[in-house]
Design an enzyme around this catalytic site. Structure first.
Site, PDB file in Angstrom:
ATOM      1  N   ASP A 300       0.759  -1.233   0.186  1.00 29.27           N
ATOM      2  CA  ASP A 300      -0.137  -0.164  -0.042  1.00 29.27           C
ATOM      3  C   ASP A 300       0.774   1.249   0.082  1.00 29.27           C
ATOM      4  O   ASP A 300       1.933   0.881   0.049  1.00 29.27           O
ATOM      5  CB  ASP A 300      -0.943   0.042   1.183  1.00 29.27           C
ATOM      6  CG  ASP A 300      -2.018   0.916   0.790  1.00 29.27           C
ATOM      7  OD1 ASP A 300      -2.231   1.643  -0.038  1.00 29.27           O
ATOM      8  OD2 ASP A 300      -3.251   0.783   1.519  1.00 29.27           O
TER       9      ASP A 300
HETATM   10  C1  BGC Z   1      -5.216   3.175   0.158  1.00 28.13           C
HETATM   11  C2  BGC Z   1      -5.234   2.314  -0.911  1.00 28.13           C
HETATM   12  C3  BGC Z   1      -4.898   3.087  -2.406  1.00 28.13           C
HETATM   13  C4  BGC Z   1      -3.631   3.807  -2.396  1.00 28.13           C
HETATM   14  C5  BGC Z   1      -3.625   4.348  -3.677  1.00 28.13           C
HETATM   15  C6  BGC Z   1      -3.892   4.022  -0.152  1.00 28.13           C
HETATM   16  O1  BGC Z   1      -3.954   5.131   0.852  1.00 28.13           O
HETATM   17  O2  BGC Z   1      -5.006   2.576   1.237  1.00 28.13           O
HETATM   18  O3  BGC Z   1      -6.359   1.540  -1.047  1.00 28.13           O
HETATM   19  O4  BGC Z   1      -4.868   2.000  -3.462  1.00 28.13           O
HETATM   20  O5  BGC Z   1      -3.656   4.534  -1.479  1.00 28.13           O
HETATM   21  O6  BGC Z   1      -4.281   5.194  -3.835  1.00 28.13           O
END
Ligand code: BGC
Length: 858
Positions: A300
């Site tokens: 993530d």
């Molecule tokens: C989120 C993810 C997301 C990523 C990219 C993160 O803060 O937890 O679900 O895919 O950002 O935007």
């Protein structure tokens, strides 16, 4: 029967519940080799996560064989820095997608575009806004799960996306307050597992890689990344025991792996006090070894906390690549090049990362699904011209091509949301005929957001009708049909009269209108909502997670006001999950209640189809509606509970969440999980159970092959210096060295300190397969999926209109620690009035198995 036991470990607060009376020996429910099977509780404060090394190398199991063959051939041609480029993002806003790795121009391999979200293509225009996971789940319809995945995948493909960052099965929905539950499906592993598998298949059939997320135990927003800049510096630890892990949280991930998900995103939180993206137990042991996951694990965004450790613990790709957004530094990039050259990351591990990434690309046939100018949009602006490298403000060019990728998806979306709408109460008020003399619509949730449907960034406000939650799990609406406009069009088509009060606090006007409706025998329709989202946005004091389970904007007062004058009030709720309905559900003036979920762009049309009987409701609730938040058995941790150290979130309730908790605690819900009415009625008869002769379960034995390497890595550091013909983009992450000295190139004052990496991490020799694993196909021991029983029943439509019924099969597994019942299968069947259909549901070996923590097998 109770399932917890007192923990007898030093330094563990003995506040954990004492059992009464003691049941049969509860097996060791922590990890292998934990202390005493009789006394170990499930979730433990300060629990630790056991090491599991080496990181399993992909072997091309099952239908991955061809993709692996192609990927190995490709990776064999790569230099060290080209391999590293595959694994490392270029940095936040370095290119146009929310995540972008490095390209391999020499071989014409374009950088991969990783783009949110689980309900559409985020941060761009001319895309569809699909219903959220929670709404599609409520259809209980496998074909619709698949179709939504395929439609979304098609839009990502046509915009030039390689990896869709979805679907979501973490959070699963441990607590109803959890901010991102709505991105996923349901707090039940089987419903979520079937939904995620169909969604993955749909997305990938469209030629795009799915990224199933967030792995694992990510069940709340508070402290997901610590709480900087305040005291808590580490992410929350989800303390989960082995049984709960297997029987609840890992279950839907197993289905995603079995369905072939090309990638999985490791989450922000820790599991048993080890960060998800460097947790060797969850990544190496569970995902890659036991489940035989063949794709790649992506972090993530800023979920990576170490370089070598995360590589050895099984992570394959870092996103967005830099340590802090735009810090210009990376745990990988050049540091991974250095780590391979100095031997702290074995070449086979890097090669495995590269093969896994490229295999995913081949597995979904990205080659045949390329579009011109991909990616055809910039996540950072909707303007046609802007910088290619947005953060660095470099390379002014056309960044948006405004490609309209919506196809005919609007009709599907309208249908998905109508089919996922749940009728909770109906005293005969519904369906509406359209001939009411006066229809009155109340509540801001019926109407436009005054800033427009996309007026709040990432939907970070709750103005107007609610059609998705907030955060990264969103996209831009191409339009949003409000309930008010669709109902108005319907009423006008009958030549009748309609008025509305959309100000939730205009009590005098509400009352006046409600009285007139009663006077002429009309109908009142009240709209109210409850929102939640991702923790980086705070809405109305809710830091992602909901602060309470009540309706927003004084929804209860609005309903109270209208119903005190209107004797025919229909309540429609757009909510992210359960809300407390105890103040109005049994009010006799509330003649119907509908949960309309998070319907997406066609909201008004979908609800109008239900209200006016064009679609007979067949959706079923995918969560339990209780009378108070306390009944759910688990809650969000809102305040630090461990000083400045990682908050400890003990999943002490084990597998008892949602309906399993209600059953265990003997509470009667207002509306149960799986409940939903129809405009017709059904009866069940002729339940039959047929047993099948399946071969006995055989624990898997044998060894993997040894770790393969592809191509030869030269030890000449000069080969990896920053190329003279490339101009550095500020803050961009590159794989190249700055100096022929590895230590100088790392710039790390601690370079070469004496540090012992975990035993076994460097062992590339053949490794024993796990009993619960497989040498045949992803998803674990294949005998788990043998069909042991088939249940059939006759379902008859006893009413006068065609309708859909969702027969649901629940089992009691019979063990002392098992829930009263667990959902194991379901189907959605359309039945003509007076007709009967046969419900058929298979029960697999997995469906009747418990996880045995001692045998480490099912
Ligand atoms: C989120 C993810 C997301 C990523 C990219 C993160 O803060 O937890 O679900 O895919 O950002 O935007």
């Amino acid at each position: 029967m109770t399932f917890m036991r007192t923990v007898l470990l030093a330094a563990v607060p003995l506040a954990l519940a004492q059992v009464d009376p003691p049941g049969p020996p509860f097996p060791n429910s922590t990890y292998p080799n934990a202390t005493d099977p009789l006394t170990d509780s499930g979730a433990m404060w300060n629990e630790t996560s056991p090491p599991s090394y080496p990181s399993p190398w992909g072997t091309g199991l099952g239908d991955w064989a061809d993709a692996y063959k192609s990927a190995r051939a490709f990776v064999s041609q790569l230099t060290l820095t080209e391999k590293v480029n595959l694994t490392t993002g270029v940095g936040w806003e370095g290119e146009k997608c929310v995540g972008n790795n490095g390209a391999i121009p020499r071989l014409g391999f374009k950088a991969l575009c990783m783009q949110d979200s689980p309900l559409g293509v985020r941060d761009t225009d001319f895309v569809s806004a699909f219903p959220a996971g929670v709404t599609i789940a409520a259809t209980w319809d496998r074909a619709l799960f698949y179709q939504r995945g395929f439609d979304m995948g098609s839009e990502h493909r046509d915009k030039g996306v390689d990896v869709q960052l979805g679907p979501v099965v973490g959070p699963l929905g441990r607590t109803p307050e959890g901010g991102r539950n709505w991105e996923g499906f349901a707090p039940d592993p089987v419903l979520s597992g079937i939904a995620v598998a169909q969604t993955v298949k749909g997305i990938q059939a469209a030629g795009v890689m799915a990224c199933t997320k967030h792995y694992i135990g990510y069940e709340q927003e508070h402290f997901r990344q610590g709480a900087p800049p305040t005291s808590v510096t580490e992410s929350i630890s989800s303390n989960i025991d082995d049984v709960t892990m297997h029987e609840l949280y890992l279950w839907p991930f197993a289905d995603a792996v079995r369905a072939g998900t090309a990638s999985i995103m490791c989450s922000y939180n820790q599991i048993n006090n080890s960060y998800a993206c460097q947790n060797s137990y969850t990544q190496n042991q569970l995902l890659k070894n036991e489940l035989g996951f063949q794709g790649f694990i992506m972090s993530d965004w800023s979920g990576q906390h170490s370089g070598v450790s995360s590589a050895l613990a099984g992570m394959d790709m870092t996103m967005p690549g830099d340590i802090g957004f735009d810090s210009g530094t990376s745990f990988w990039g050049a540091n991974l090049t250095i780590a391979v050259l100095n031997g702290t990351v074995p070449q086979w591990r890097l090669d495995d990362m590269a093969v896994r990434i490229v295999a995913g690309w081949y597995y979904v046939d990205r080659e045949a699904n390329q579009v011109a100018n991909a990616p055809t949009f910039s996540s950072w602006t909707l303007d046609t011209y802007n910088y290619q490298h947005f953060y660095a403000s470099e390379d002014w060019t056309q960044v948006n091509y405004h490609v309209d990728v919506r196809d005919e998806h609007a009709a599907d979306i309208r249908n998905f949301a109508a089919k996922g709408t749940v009728l909770l109460k109906n005293n005969g008020a519904l369906p509406l005929s359209g001939n009411a003399k006066l229809t009155a619509v109340f509540g801001s949730d019926a109407a436009e957001n005054q800033y427009g449907p996309n007026g709040c960034s990432d939907r970070g406000c709750d103005n107007g009708t609610l059609a998705m939650g907030w955060g990264s799990g969103t996209d831009n609406f191409p339009y949003l049909v409000t309930p008010l406009e669709a109902i108005k069009a319907e009423v006008l088509s009958h030549g009748k009269s309609i008025e509305d009060v959309i100000d939730d606090y205009a009590y005098a006007q509400q009352n006046a209108l409600a009285r007139r409706v009663t006077d002429v025998g009309g109908v009142c329709i009240v709209f109210a909502n409850a929102d939640s989202g991702e923790g980086y946005i705070i809405v109305d004091d809710n830091e992602g997670d909901r602060n309470n389970l009540t309706l927003w904007h004084n929804g209860d007062d609005l309903i109270r006001n209208v119903t005190s004058f209107c004797n025919n009030t229909i309540v429609v709720m757009h909510t992210v999950g359960p809300v407390l309905v105890d103040s109005f559900y049994d009010n006799e003036n509330v003649t119907a209640i509908i949960w309309a979920g998070l319907p997406g762009q066609e909201s008004g049309n979908s609800i109008t189809d239900i209200l006016y009987g064009k679609v007979n409701p067949g959706g079923k609730s995918v969560f339990t509606w209780g009378a108070s938040r306390g009944e759910y058995g688990a809650d969000v941790i809102y305040e630090p509970n461990n000083g400045v150290l990682a908050p400890q979130e003990d999943f002490a309730e084990g597998v008892f969440i949602d309906y399993r908790a209600f059953d265990k605690l003997g509470e009667t819900p207002i509306y149960e999980f799986g409940f939903g009415l129809s405009y017709t009625t059904f009866s069940y008869s002729n339940l039959q159970i047929a047993a099948h002769a399946a071969p006995a379960y055989t624990p898997t034995t044998g060894d993997t092959p040894s770790a393969p390497t592809y191509g030869v890595v030269s030890n000449n550091t000069a080969d990896y210096l920053f190329p003279a013909d490339i101009t550095r983009i500020p803050a961009y992450i590159y794989p190249y060295l700055n100096s022929t000295s590895l230590s100088a190139s790392s710039g790390d004052p601690l370079y070469a300190i004496n540090y012992t990496f975990p035993a076994g991490a460097y062992d590339g020799s053949p490794q024993p397969l796990l009993a619960a694993g497989s040498s045949v196909a992803p998803g674990g021991n294949q005998a788990l999926y043998d069909v042991l029983f088939t249940v059939t029943a006759t379902v008859t439509n006893t009413g006068s209109v065609e309708g859909d019924e969702v027969p649901q099969l629940y089992l009691n597994l019979g063990g002392p620690n098992d829930p009263k019942v667990v959902l194991r299968n379901f189907d959605r069947i359309t039945i003509a009035p007076g007709a009967s259909e046969t419900f058929t549901a298979d029960i697999t070996r997995r469906d009747v198995s418990n996880w045995d923590t001692v045998a480490q097998d099912w």
